[in-house]
Design a protein around this motif. Structure first.
Motif, mmCIF file in Angstrom:
data_model
loop_
_atom_site.group_PDB
_atom_site.id
_atom_site.type_symbol
_atom_site.label_atom_id
_atom_site.label_comp_id
_atom_site.label_asym_id
_atom_site.label_seq_id
_atom_site.Cartn_x
_atom_site.Cartn_y
_atom_site.Cartn_z
ATOM 1 N N GLY A 92 4.282 -0.967 2.871
ATOM 2 C CA GLY A 92 3.100 -1.313 1.887
ATOM 3 C C GLY A 92 3.424 -2.861 1.460
ATOM 4 O O GLY A 92 2.844 -3.149 0.705
ATOM 5 N N TRP A 93 4.737 -3.319 2.003
ATOM 6 C CA TRP A 93 4.801 -4.764 1.648
ATOM 7 C C TRP A 93 4.273 -5.680 2.705
ATOM 8 O O TRP A 93 4.011 -5.523 3.859
ATOM 9 N N THR A 94 4.031 -6.780 1.975
ATOM 10 C CA THR A 94 3.419 -7.875 2.879
ATOM 11 C C THR A 94 4.370 -8.703 3.426
ATOM 12 O O THR A 94 5.699 -8.466 3.069
ATOM 13 N N THR B 296 0.487 -5.814 8.905
ATOM 14 C CA THR B 296 -0.631 -4.832 8.468
ATOM 15 C C THR B 296 -1.221 -5.035 7.075
ATOM 16 O O THR B 296 -2.343 -5.245 6.941
ATOM 17 N N ASN B 297 -0.299 -5.392 6.123
ATOM 18 C CA ASN B 297 -0.783 -5.422 4.788
ATOM 19 C C ASN B 297 -1.317 -6.777 4.529
ATOM 20 O O ASN B 297 -2.204 -7.071 3.687
ATOM 21 N N ASP B 298 -0.763 -7.782 5.433
ATOM 22 C CA ASP B 298 -1.234 -9.169 5.292
ATOM 23 C C ASP B 298 -2.818 -9.323 5.799
ATOM 24 O O ASP B 298 -3.671 -9.897 5.216
ATOM 25 N N TYR C 97 -5.090 -6.793 5.144
ATOM 26 C CA TYR C 97 -5.800 -6.491 4.107
ATOM 27 C C TYR C 97 -5.898 -7.245 2.795
ATOM 28 O O TYR C 97 -6.784 -7.192 2.018
#
Length: 197
Positions: free
Chosen positions: A33-35, A61-63, A65
């Motif tokens: 869940g970290w960028t 992945t979180n970037d 979003y």
């Protein structure tokens, strides 16, 4: 998804490779869940503490979003610069990210090979892992994270990548980061250690 600074584990399925050889595969840092920027803010401290031999990155992945997905390739490049500067002997494996149900990751993934190639041409131990083509959205449990079958596919890709780089799959011991032992009274001093008075 996330990054893992490790001796050989797979994000989300930490036990798969650890079972093979616990002594060689010691997890260092696991993020979910970290960028990229959040990992970059911590990576130098992690590397200073744990001195990893192998680093697996399935990151971005979180970037995708986030509010600036177009800046993700630049952030990845900066992160790799920090990793390779702090741990120049570590083997760094950078995976393209797996498909997402609601977001297109192909533009980000298209930038990763060039970033990895530029680091490798500069003499860094950075390797590309093609993860995107190994899974489809049917392998996702929630549209983002893989289901058990998806993680098994990822594990296979990681294992193949590690085995393709002999330095990554060979067990190399690094010297411990602790001072030499002080000899007991009446014994010969350890080579290089100051004599006791």
């Amino acid at each position: 998804m996330g990054a893992r600074v490790t001796g050989g584990d797979v994000p989300g399925r930490q036990h798969l490779l650890r079972r093979r050889d616990v002594r060689r595969h010691r997890p260092v840092a696991r993020t979910r869940g970290w960028t990229i920027a959040q990992i970059d803010a911590n990576v130098v401290n992690w590397l200073s503490t744990f001195n990893p031999h192998t680093i697996l990155l399935h990151i971005g992945t979180n970037d995708i979003y986030g509010s600036n997905p177009s800046g993700a390739p630049s952030r990845l490049s900066t992160l790799l610069d920090h990793i390779t500067a702090k741990s120049p002997d570590a083997e760094v494996f950078v995976a393209t990210i797996i498909p997402l149900a609601s977001f297109d990751v192909r533009t980000y993934n298209a930038a990763i090979p060039g970033i990895v190639q530029s680091k490798a041409r500069a003499g860094k131990h950075v390797h590309l892992v093609e993860m995107y083509s190994a899974l489809t959205t049917a392998d996702l449990a929630d549209g983002v994270r893989p289901d058990a079958g998806g993680y098994t596919k990822m594990a296979t890709v990681w294992c193949n990548a590690l085995q393709a780089v002999p330095a990554a799959s060979a067990a190399r011991r690094r010297p411990p980061r602790r001072p030499p032992p002080v000899p007991a009274r009446g014994r010969q001093p350890v080579a290089g250690a100051a004599p006791r008075r």
